[in-house]
Scaffold this active site. Structure first.
Site, PDB file in Angstrom:
ATOM      1  N   HIS A   1       0.820  -1.211   0.000  1.00  0.00           N
ATOM      2  CA  HIS A   1       0.000   0.000   0.000  1.00  0.00           C
ATOM      3  C   HIS A   1       0.854   1.262   0.000  1.00  0.00           C
ATOM      4  CE1 HIS A   1      -3.135  -2.788   0.844  1.00  0.00           C
ATOM      5  NE2 HIS A   1      -2.781  -2.996   2.103  1.00  0.00           N
TER       6      HIS A   1
ATOM      7  N   HIS B   1      -6.397  -4.353  -1.211  1.00  0.00           N
ATOM      8  CA  HIS B   1      -5.658  -5.610  -1.134  1.00  0.00           C
ATOM      9  C   HIS B   1      -5.767  -6.392  -2.446  1.00  0.00           C
ATOM     10  CE1 HIS B   1      -6.100  -4.669   3.169  1.00  0.00           C
ATOM     11  NE2 HIS B   1      -4.948  -5.304   3.286  1.00  0.00           N
TER      12      HIS B   1
END
Length: 565
Positions: A71, A232
């Site tokens: 991320h 994700h």
């Protein structure tokens, strides 16, 4: 892994890495090495080098967060004074473990308590909860970020909304409140308010690609987009046909606005975030459309962040986050921080207007139809896409787009004298096309217009082509044989120069067209020495030069792009 397996992996690899199992640690090590205020604790967390103190110099509430790798720049890039004291990175798309959380909490505590900022994913919630209880002597509090409207609420017993991009807004507000000296409960309260008053939604036109496994996070067909994707790599809640950016914004903003209950007169913070594979041009385009959409509904954006902050590795997508704001929240967002991934300056109130060059068209609107120059523009409009594809193979792929910018919106037929139309075309290329093509073809038409006394003659065509070649050669040094438009222009100029002045103009154009076409075909055998194609060397061989083809079309209908290949 066998030798064959290694060969297969090498052939399909689309990321920079060494051994897959070493990727997270090595990538994280590089990030920390580039961070001016971060160090790695072998217990499994990144922490500030500087002291965790308030503006007064007294110990401060420590704010920590964490989550799976993939991320970036969240969370490690937001470690710094005025934001996070520490961050716990997990494996790719995997929450950190409870021991990491406990160790970072113990390190970060300055005696005033530790705030955990946790994204609403089951693994994150569990491990932060367990980690917070591992040392009862430390006072902890938790803020849960759960703002992704694509995943709904927890009313049906599910996990509820995911925590995504709004996390960094919560981290910034929490860090700034701690920096000014607020106690743990005050830091928690203002941070949770921001979390509760934020909503996000994301859309992707291509999935992410995992460096560790060498696989896409999901399959997405050409021409499809995934609405409601997660950070994700998760698929979205709907698969739709790719559409214009304005329609994408119109698809994702209503559920955000409805969930927040926003109305005319409300003020928000807007975070337009790239998911890792989107260019800043695209992200800014989406932000502009968001701004226009909100403005029409009387919703004011007081602060904005536009860029790549919370990614899904390299997913080609964007997320939009809106957060209700107060003067206090604005003050905390504006407060200084040394966290390198936080923008130095936030966007302020603004209106969106496309930044277009103002252009006064100099093409004549009256007069007799002009078949010659009408035919040229018609061929250019029809062949722009093919020229782009040719330039993609042998250059940078912008040639057709530049031609379309100059000529694409011209309504046919053209009317007026040859000289007036050529002056109008020159102005369009110089103002609208840009790049090499704008300068070169603007010069070509300027010199031809100067040589022509109203209508074309063989003598004026010969003079104009000679002057054009000399001016273009002086511009960039292109010679005959360098694989540029000069390879069509020069032989055309030579052929017309040999004609008698009494030769009809139409015959001179035919002669120039044939000579130019022969020159274009010759460029297939040449190695480019000028322009972007020159960087490609032998790779661009066997591909005719698109500028030379356009030059040939100027003289007459010499055939489609395909006929030159």
């Amino acid at each position: 892994m066998t030798h064959d397996d290694n060969d297969t992996a090498a052939r399909t690899l689309r990321s920079f890495r060494n051994k897959p199992q070493d990727f997270p640690a090595e990538a994280l090590g590089g990030m920390i090495a580039s961070h001016p205020d971060a160090a790695w604790n072998p217990a499994g967390f990144i922490h500030r080098i500087s002291d965790v103190v308030a503006d007064s110099g007294e110990p401060a509430v420590a704010v920590i967060s964490g989550g799976g790798s993939g991320h970036e720049p969240m969370h490690g890039g937001f470690v710094g004074a005025g934001m996070l004291a520490a961050a716990c990175p997990g494996h790719l798309f995997t929450s950190p473990n409870a021991v990491q959380v406990a160790e970072s909490t113990q390190w970060a505590d300055q005696g005033r308590g530790v705030l955990h900022v946790v994204k609403n994913y089951t693994g994150d919630i569990m491990n932060f909860s367990v980690g917070a209880r591992m040392d009862p002597k430390i006072q902890t509090a938790t803020v849960v970020v759960a703002e992704d409207v694509a995943t709904g609420t927890s009313d049906n017993g599910g996990p509820g909304r995911r925590g995504t991009a709004a996390t960094i807004l919560v981290e910034k507000v929490a860090g700034a409140a701690a920096q000014r000296g607020d106690d743990l409960e005050a830091v928690r309260a203002i941070s949770q308010w921001v979390a509760d008053n934020s909503r996000s939604m994301a859309v992707a036109v291509a999935p992410g690609y995992l460096p560790t496994s060498g696989r896409d996070t999901f399959d997405l067909g050409a021409g499809e987009m995934e609405v409601g994707v997660g950070i994700h790599g998760e698929r979205g809640v709907a698969r739709e046909t790719v559409t214009e950016a304005r329609e994408v914004v119109d698809r994702i903003l209503p559920p955000i606005v409805d969930s927040l209950g926003l109305n005319n007169g409300d003020e928000v913070i807007c975070l337009t975030n790239g998911l890792g594979g989107s260019t800043l041009l695209e992200i800014h385009l989406i932000f502009g459309e968001v701004l226009a959409w909100l403005e029409k509904r009387g919703i004011t954006v007081r602060r904005s962040l536009t860029g790549t902050f919370v990614t899904s590795v390299n997913m080609h997508g964007v997320s939009v986050t809106l957060t209700r704001c107060t003067d206090e929240v604005i003050e905390l967002l504006d407060a200084p921080t040394s966290a390198p991934a936080w923008p130095r300056v936030l966007g302020r109130e603004a209106t969106f207007t496309p930044s277009e060059i103002r252009f006064t068209d100099k093409l004549p609107e009256t007069g007799e139809e002009n078949p010659w120059l009408t035919g040229f523009v018609e061929r250019a409009q029809r062949g722009a896409d093919e020229l782009t594809e040719l330039d993609r193979i042998a250059g940078d792929g912008d040639f057709g787009a530049n031609i379309d910018a100059a000529l694409g919106d011209i309504e046919l037929p053209l009317r007026g004298t040859d000289q007036d139309i050529l002056n109008g075309l020159a102005h369009r290329f110089l103002v609208r096309a840009g790049g090499t093509s704008g300068a070169v073809f603007g010069t070509l038409f300027t010199e031809l217009a100067r040589a022509i006394d109203t209508q074309l003659t063989t003598a004026s065509l010969a003079a104009g082509l000679k002057n054009s070649f000399e001016a273009i050669h002086q511009l960039g040094g292109a010679e005959y044989g360098d694989k540029t438009m000069v390879d069509a222009l020069f032989p055309a100029a030579q052929a017309v120069a040999q004609l008698a002045d009494s030769t009809p103009a139409w015959q001179a154009l035919d002669t120039a067209c044939q000579a130019a076409a022969d020159g274009v075909r010759r460029t297939r055998e040449l190695t480019a020495k000028k322009g972007r194609a020159s960087y490609l060397g032998e790779t661009a061989k066997d591909v005719p030069d698109p500028g030379a083809i356009l030059t040939t079309w100027f003289f007459g209908d010499a055939g489609s792009v395909e006929s030159f290949r």
